[in-house]
Design an enzyme around this catalytic site. Structure first.
Site, PDB file in Angstrom:
ATOM      1  N   ASP A   1     -11.170   2.472   3.246  1.00 12.36           N
ATOM      2  CA  ASP A   1     -11.392   1.026   3.154  1.00 12.36           C
ATOM      3  C   ASP A   1     -12.885   0.710   3.058  1.00 12.36           C
ATOM      4  O   ASP A   1     -13.264  -0.402   2.706  1.00 12.36           O
ATOM      5  CB  ASP A   1     -10.817   0.321   4.401  1.00 12.36           C
ATOM      6  CG  ASP A   1      -9.617  -0.552   4.065  1.00 12.36           C
ATOM      7  OD1 ASP A   1      -9.387  -0.804   2.871  1.00 12.36           O
ATOM      8  OD2 ASP A   1      -8.917  -0.973   5.006  1.00 12.36           O
TER       9      ASP A   1
ATOM     10  N   GLN B   1      -4.834  -1.729   9.199  1.00 13.76           N
ATOM     11  CA  GLN B   1      -4.651  -3.068   8.625  1.00 13.76           C
ATOM     12  C   GLN B   1      -5.275  -4.123   9.545  1.00 13.76           C
ATOM     13  O   GLN B   1      -4.976  -4.178  10.736  1.00 13.76           O
ATOM     14  CB  GLN B   1      -3.152  -3.341   8.424  1.00 13.76           C
ATOM     15  CG  GLN B   1      -2.847  -4.641   7.715  1.00 13.76           C
ATOM     16  CD  GLN B   1      -3.370  -4.689   6.274  1.00 13.76           C
ATOM     17  OE1 GLN B   1      -3.235  -3.745   5.522  1.00 13.76           O
ATOM     18  NE2 GLN B   1      -4.002  -5.793   5.919  1.00 13.76           N
TER      19      GLN B   1
ATOM     20  N   LYS C   1       0.841  -1.208   0.000  1.00 15.04           N
ATOM     21  CA  LYS C   1       0.000   0.000   0.000  1.00 15.04           C
ATOM     22  C   LYS C   1       0.871   1.250   0.000  1.00 15.04           C
ATOM     23  O   LYS C   1       0.600   2.218  -0.707  1.00 15.04           O
ATOM     24  CB  LYS C   1      -0.951  -0.036   1.204  1.00 15.04           C
ATOM     25  CG  LYS C   1      -2.058  -1.069   1.005  1.00 15.04           C
ATOM     26  CD  LYS C   1      -2.829  -1.432   2.255  1.00 15.04           C
ATOM     27  CE  LYS C   1      -3.741  -2.623   1.938  1.00 15.04           C
ATOM     28  NZ  LYS C   1      -4.474  -3.144   3.085  1.00 15.04           N
TER      29      LYS C   1
END
Ligand code: NAD
Length: 298
Positions: A120, A97, A53
């Protein structure tokens, strides 16, 4: 007939060219898009995902703010960090994460992220907006799948779509997004009886179960489009999907490979969502949800 390959790596590279141009425009207007990435602990797979990422940010000209925290970071410390990032003008997207260690309440953390930085798409507000079809930030993996489907030129409206896997991050949002596009959607999961009786009717079959080789050619309708979301590491270190590539490619009309299919698109859609967040700050950019993509231009 042998299936045509839907090349996620190539599409991803094309999208990133367009992203760089969008970043330049934003920089001209005084905004450098920024993504904060929080990793708690030392899960090896999570480290790789976080590195990918950050590399994607570098590649597209975004600023990244990595926060690599020790595994014993407390929930309050994590919440405090997120509060600070919510207020930080340089940060347009915040990603935590997953999975988180057991002493952290994941839901509490995801709800603490500002809705307009939730790139997200896991905040309950963004999950709910997906249900009514006006999501700001569609979750990255199903969002990437949707663009891969668009490149086949096939309209999903009225098609029988079967999604195998019903997780919150892939299967369920995928089903909602395709329902919104007027597909007839069936969701199968580990408790589904006789999986084959569902999959064999699918014009479009999307598999996200985490079971290597779950879908063989005999479970696939002739000329179906098959999207393999699975990423499974075998004991010999090789990476395979949930679809038995060799037998399914003889039945399907289109098929995604693993690696090189959905995987690269997931990271790329994270960058898309972060850019959209920065553009929203300036009141520019595309509309809500994934409406407005022109598949022909990809
Ligand atoms: P998960 O474990 O959270 O959910 C798996 C789902 O599959 C569950 O709904 C379960 O009921 C269902 N399932 C399990 N075994 C099944 C079976 N035999 N038949 C039918 N359904 C079954 O997994 P997830 O996070 O949704 O991930 C699924 C797969 O996709 C994994 O391989 C994961 O690594 C991969 N993944 C890939 C990407 C990507 O970017 N390509 C992103 C996320 C997840």
């Amino acid at each position: 007939m042998t299936a045509k390959i839907i090349d996620g790596k190539a599409l991803s590279l094309k999208l990133r060219v367009a992203f760089r141009a969008r970043v330049s425009k934003l920089i001209d207007q005084g905004i450098r898009p920024g993504l904060a990435v929080i990793l708690l602990g030392d899960n090896a797979a999570s480290r790789v995902y976080v590195r990918n990422k950050i590399n994607a940010c570098d590649d597209c000209g975004l600023k990244s703010f990595p926060h690599l925290l020790s595994p014993d970071t407390t929930q309050d410390q994590l919440l405090e960090l997120i509060e600070g990032l919510n207020e930080d003008e340089e940060v347009h997207g915040i990603l935590v994460q997953l999975p988180l260690p057991p002493h952290i309440d994941m839901r509490k953390i995801l709800e603490a992220i500002a809705v307009d930085k939730d790139v997200d798409g896991f905040h309950l507000y963004n999950v709910g907006s997906l249900v009514v079809g006006n999501s700001i930030f569609p979750p990255c993996t199903p969002y990437g799948v949707q663009l891969l489907l668009d490149t086949t030129g096939i309209d999903v409206a009225g098609k029988n779509v079967v999604v195998v896997g019903a997780s919150n991050i892939v299967g369920k949002p995928m089903a909602l997004m395709l329902l919104q596009k007027e597909a007839t959607v069936t969701v199968c999961h580990a408790k589904t009886r006789d999986l084959a009786q569902h999959t064999i009717l699918a014009d479009i079959l999307i598999v996200a179960a985490g079971v290597p080789g779950l879908i063989t050619g005999q479970l696939v309708k002739r000329d179906a489009i098959v999207i393999d979301v699975g990423i499974n590491k075998l004991p010999d270190g090789s990476i395979v999907g949930d679809v038995d590539f060799a037998s399914v490619k003889e039945r399907a009309s289109w098929l995604t490979p693993v690696p090189g299919g959905v995987g690269p698109m997931t990271v790329t859609m994270l960058i898309e969502n972060t850019l959209r967040s920065a553009e929203r700050r300036l009141g520019i950019g595309r509309g809500i949800g994934s409406e407005g993509w022109d598949a022909a231009s990809l």
